[in-house]
Design a protein around this motif. Structure first.
Motif, mmCIF file in Angstrom:
data_model
loop_
_atom_site.group_PDB
_atom_site.id
_atom_site.type_symbol
_atom_site.label_atom_id
_atom_site.label_comp_id
_atom_site.label_asym_id
_atom_site.label_seq_id
_atom_site.Cartn_x
_atom_site.Cartn_y
_atom_site.Cartn_z
ATOM 1 N N ILE A 111 2.627 1.666 -3.398
ATOM 2 C CA ILE A 111 2.128 0.136 -3.455
ATOM 3 C C ILE A 111 1.586 -0.251 -4.761
ATOM 4 O O ILE A 111 2.097 -1.213 -5.232
ATOM 5 N N GLU A 112 1.042 0.848 -5.532
ATOM 6 C CA GLU A 112 0.557 0.495 -6.839
ATOM 7 C C GLU A 112 1.789 0.304 -7.828
ATOM 8 O O GLU A 112 1.774 -0.452 -8.835
ATOM 9 N N ARG A 113 2.830 1.143 -7.366
ATOM 10 C CA ARG A 113 4.065 0.983 -8.310
ATOM 11 C C ARG A 113 4.658 -0.396 -8.097
ATOM 12 O O ARG A 113 4.941 -1.140 -9.055
ATOM 13 N N ALA A 114 4.604 -0.843 -6.916
ATOM 14 C CA ALA A 114 4.861 -2.140 -6.608
ATOM 15 C C ALA A 114 4.253 -3.493 -7.478
ATOM 16 O O ALA A 114 4.672 -4.342 -7.733
ATOM 17 N N ILE A 141 1.293 -9.899 -10.431
ATOM 18 C CA ILE A 141 0.657 -9.306 -9.386
ATOM 19 C C ILE A 141 -0.517 -8.811 -9.377
ATOM 20 O O ILE A 141 -0.662 -8.083 -10.398
ATOM 21 N N THR A 142 -1.168 -8.859 -8.338
ATOM 22 C CA THR A 142 -2.796 -8.356 -8.382
ATOM 23 C C THR A 142 -2.872 -7.436 -7.199
ATOM 24 O O THR A 142 -2.453 -8.030 -5.857
ATOM 25 N N LEU A 143 -3.062 -6.245 -7.319
ATOM 26 C CA LEU A 143 -3.173 -5.052 -6.223
ATOM 27 C C LEU A 143 -4.907 -5.229 -5.876
ATOM 28 O O LEU A 143 -5.859 -5.183 -6.536
ATOM 29 N N LEU A 144 -5.020 -5.430 -4.402
ATOM 30 C CA LEU A 144 -6.389 -5.616 -3.923
ATOM 31 C C LEU A 144 -6.364 -4.436 -2.953
ATOM 32 O O LEU A 144 -5.136 -3.924 -2.297
#
Length: 273
Positions: free
Chosen positions: A50-53, A60-63
């Motif tokens: 998911i972090e790679r995506a 894109i912001t990862l939460l």
């Protein structure tokens, strides 16, 4: 920022499909978007993917959530962080066509009488496109009797409509039925949506999809229907068989339901059975 795309992810079933779903957002002809990718407590190996995506595009912001709390909680967390005037839904195994956001954005900009817009969808599995998932162009209350007349991951909302309604109901009573509950609640409050009759989404449905519709999920859907039909003024003796529909459909073996659908290659009454 005009559009915030929100996606809740938990241990994605297929990493290649998940990455392609994210790429389908990055390839949109409409460029003024952000993608809020919420990791809902995935296991370590999945969390790395998911972090790679999240690194595929700077928009894109990862939460991250500390533990798995369900899709409704994940989507509400994304809505709270969203900077866009519009909120687009997206699932981790579906694919938005390049023109999707642009067409939906232009529609809502010029049709203030609607609070959200969705579309029909192409049905897809490992063998490719195998059917069409049809929904009514301008759904009415009666269209909720069979199933939800909106394909959830195809929809673009006005953010104010979601916020004003209180967002998704994260109660365990509506687990895996949160979209059906939301749309019935929005309709009962006077909200209205529209569906493009051209598919702007490819909706993943294979043999495993049928196995996810467990007995407990069908009980929750039955209760969701009862509550929603009452809100919409649809609950009466004639509609009660539709309340029981999830249990009746569950009595048919999944393999049989799948064969029937693939033989028809077209479904014209919503997105669940």
């Amino acid at each position: 920022m005009e559009i915030s795309v929100i996606m809740g992810v938990y241990n994605p079933e297929s990493i290649p499909r998940f990455l392609e779903a994210v790429r389908s957002v990055a390839r949109q002809s409409f460029r003024d978007w952000e993608l809020l990718l919420y990791d809902d407590g995935s296991a370590a190996g999945y969390a790395a993917d998911i972090e790679r995506a999240a690194g595929l595009d700077e928009r894109i912001t990862l939460l991250r959530g500390g533990r798995n709390r369900g899709l409704a909680h994940a989507l509400n967390a994304c809505i709270q962080r969203a900077g866009g005037r519009y909120i687009a839904r997206m699932d981790d195994d579906d694919f938005s066509k390049p023109e999707r956001l642009e067409k939906q954005y232009r529609f809502l900009e010029t049709h203030p009488q609607y609070q959200w817009v969705g579309s029909t969808a192409e049905l897809k599995d490992a063998g490719g496109i195998w059917g069409l998932l049809a929904v009514p162009e301008i759904p009415q209350a009666k269209d909720f009797l069979w199933n939800s007349p909106y394909i959830h991951p195809s929809v673009l909302f006005r953010k104010e409509a979601l916020v004003h309604s209180g967002g998704y109901n994260a109660s365990p009573a509506f687990l895996q039925c949160e979209d059906y509950e939301l749309f019935m609640r929005l309709h009962s409050a006077g909200g209205r949506g529209y569906n493009f009759q051209q598919p702007l989404l490819q909706y993943w449905e294979d043999g495993q999809s049928y196995k996810k519709r467990t007995y407990r999920r069908r009980i929750r859907e039955m209760r969701t229907r009862y509550r929603g039909f009452r809100q919409l003024g649809l609950l009466n003796a004639g509609s009660f068989p539709y309340v029981l529909k999830p249990l009746l459909a569950g009595a048919v073996p999944p393999a049989v339901r799948r064969r029937v659908r693939r033989r028809l290659k077209y479904r014209g009454k919503g997105n669940e059975a």
